[in-house]
Structures are given as structure tokens and as C-alpha cells.
Design a protein around this motif. Structure first.
Motif, PDB file in Angstrom:
ATOM      1  N   GLY A  68       0.817  -1.201   0.000  1.00  0.00           N
ATOM      2  CA  GLY A  68       0.000   0.000   0.000  1.00  0.00           C
ATOM      3  C   GLY A  68       0.854   1.255   0.000  1.00  0.00           C
ATOM      4  N   MET A  69       0.187   2.386  -0.021  1.00  0.00           N
ATOM      5  CA  MET A  69       0.846   3.680  -0.035  1.00  0.00           C
ATOM      6  C   MET A  69       0.230   4.541   1.068  1.00  0.00           C
ATOM      7  SD  MET A  69       2.829   3.207  -2.672  1.00  0.00           S
ATOM      8  CE  MET A  69       3.425   4.755  -3.295  1.00  0.00           C
ATOM      9  N   TRP A  70       0.969   5.565   1.495  1.00  0.00           N
ATOM     10  CA  TRP A  70       0.444   6.509   2.468  1.00  0.00           C
ATOM     11  C   TRP A  70       1.091   7.871   2.267  1.00  0.00           C
ATOM     12  CZ3 TRP A  70       3.790   8.808   5.963  1.00  0.00           C
ATOM     13  CH2 TRP A  70       5.040   8.208   6.114  1.00  0.00           C
ATOM     14  N   MET A  71       0.425   8.878   2.794  1.00  0.00           N
ATOM     15  CA  MET A  71       0.946  10.240   2.746  1.00  0.00           C
ATOM     16  C   MET A  71       0.374  11.020   3.923  1.00  0.00           C
ATOM     17  SD  MET A  71      -1.291  11.903  -0.357  1.00  0.00           S
ATOM     18  CE  MET A  71      -0.509  13.476  -0.223  1.00  0.00           C
ATOM     19  N   LYS A  72       1.063  12.068   4.301  1.00  0.00           N
ATOM     20  CA  LYS A  72       0.588  12.941   5.379  1.00  0.00           C
ATOM     21  C   LYS A  72       0.249  14.297   4.795  1.00  0.00           C
ATOM     22  CE  LYS A  72       2.621  10.865   9.374  1.00  0.00           C
ATOM     23  NZ  LYS A  72       3.154  11.093  10.685  1.00  0.00           N
ATOM     24  N   LEU A  73      -0.847  14.856   5.286  1.00  0.00           N
ATOM     25  CA  LEU A  73      -1.287  16.189   4.888  1.00  0.00           C
ATOM     26  C   LEU A  73      -1.621  16.980   6.144  1.00  0.00           C
ATOM     27  CD1 LEU A  73      -3.738  15.333   1.961  1.00  0.00           C
ATOM     28  CD2 LEU A  73      -1.491  16.374   1.753  1.00  0.00           C
ATOM     29  N   PRO A  74      -1.543  18.317   6.090  1.00  0.00           N
ATOM     30  CA  PRO A  74      -1.964  19.128   7.239  1.00  0.00           C
ATOM     31  C   PRO A  74      -3.445  18.903   7.524  1.00  0.00           C
ATOM     32  CG  PRO A  74      -0.857  20.482   5.588  1.00  0.00           C
ATOM     33  CD  PRO A  74      -1.034  19.130   4.991  1.00  0.00           C
ATOM     34  N   ALA A  75      -3.783  18.701   8.784  1.00  0.00           N
ATOM     35  CA  ALA A  75      -5.166  18.397   9.159  1.00  0.00           C
ATOM     36  C   ALA A  75      -6.121  19.544   8.840  1.00  0.00           C
ATOM     37  CB  ALA A  75      -5.247  18.050  10.640  1.00  0.00           C
ATOM     38  N   ASP A  76      -5.642  20.774   8.919  1.00  0.00           N
ATOM     39  CA  ASP A  76      -6.524  21.918   8.694  1.00  0.00           C
ATOM     40  C   ASP A  76      -6.400  22.491   7.279  1.00  0.00           C
ATOM     41  OD1 ASP A  76      -3.979  22.810   9.096  1.00  0.00           O
ATOM     42  OD2 ASP A  76      -4.553  24.529  10.329  1.00  0.00           O
ATOM     43  N   GLY A  77      -5.719  21.787   6.370  1.00  0.00           N
ATOM     44  CA  GLY A  77      -5.528  22.276   5.001  1.00  0.00           C
ATOM     45  C   GLY A  77      -6.645  21.855   4.067  1.00  0.00           C
TER      46      GLY A  77
END
Length: 128
Positions: A68-77
Motif C-alpha cells: 500500500g501507499m500513504w501520505m501525510k497532509l496538514p489536518a486543517d488544510g
């Protein structure tokens, strides 16, 4: 000193998705590498093109098992999601497509991507 460290630490959300939902890397107008991430349709009978969004290539990672794949993004973006729709046919018989762009919060994006992942991997039960 500790207060500035706390301010720099922002809330992030992790989005998980399958390898099949990652497109080929491409170079943007700014010269940086990006990857297109596909969001499968919620309804398996819906054969329209999948919605997509774009992320920096260095932000998309493979999981430890290689499945699988994953990524992180800003929670409030917010992220722009694109979906193509057929609006008709031209005189030559070819379909005319229009792209709808929607700005969604990253929390909603996580729900869209991971809900689709659960729906696809869920086995279908046959009536007895």
C-alpha cells in the motif's frame, strides 16, 4: 524556545491508499515532481472516470509491507479534487469532457480516499 517548537508542530492526518491508485510521476510547471492519486468511485456500478488529486512525489510513501501507499497532509488544510464529466458529443462523434474542480478539506479527502479503499476491498456477500 519551547513555545516556538510547539507552534511549528502542526496536526497532520495520514491517508492510506492502494498502489493501484497512484499514477505515474510527472513534472509540474514549477519544475517539481508530482504524482496523481486516484479516488475510486463509491458505487461500483458507476463507470465514470475516478476523481483525482495531485501530491508532491516525495510526500507519497510505500508502506512497510510493499502493498500500500500513504501520505501525510496538514489536518486543517485543503486540497483540490478534480473529476471529469462527459457533457455531450461533438460533431465528429467524440465525447466532450469537462473537468469539475472542488476544494475539499484534508479530513474530508481522507474519508473519500479511505472509504473507497474499504468499499473496494470488502468482499461481496452472496444471497443464500
Amino acid at each position: 524556545m519551547e513555545q516556538t517548537a510547539e507552534k511549528k508542530k502542526m496536526d497532520e492526518i495520514t491517508i492510506k491508499f492502494g498502489k493501484g491508485c497512484v499514477g505515474e510521476p510527472f513534472t509540474g510547471k514549477d519544475g517539481k515532481e508530482y504524482k496523481q492519486i486516484l479516488i475510486p468511485n463509491k458505487d461500483e456500478n458507476d463507470h465514470s472516470p475516478w476523481a483525482t488529486f495531485v501530491a508532491r512525489s516525495n510526500a507519497v510513501h510505500e508502506d512497510q509491507y510493499g502493498k500500500g501507499m500513504w501520505m501525510k497532509l496538514p489536518a486543517d488544510g485543503h486540497t483540490t479534487v478534480r473529476k471529469d464529466h462527459c457533457v455531450g458529443e461533438g460533431a465528429d462523434g467524440k465525447k466532450i469532457w469537462e473537468t469539475e474542480k472542488t476544494k475539499v478539506s484534508n479530513r474530508d479527502l481522507k474519508g473519500m480516499v479511505e472509504l473507497s479503499l474499504i468499499h473496494i476491498s470488502e468482499p461481496t456477500r452472496q444471497a443464500e
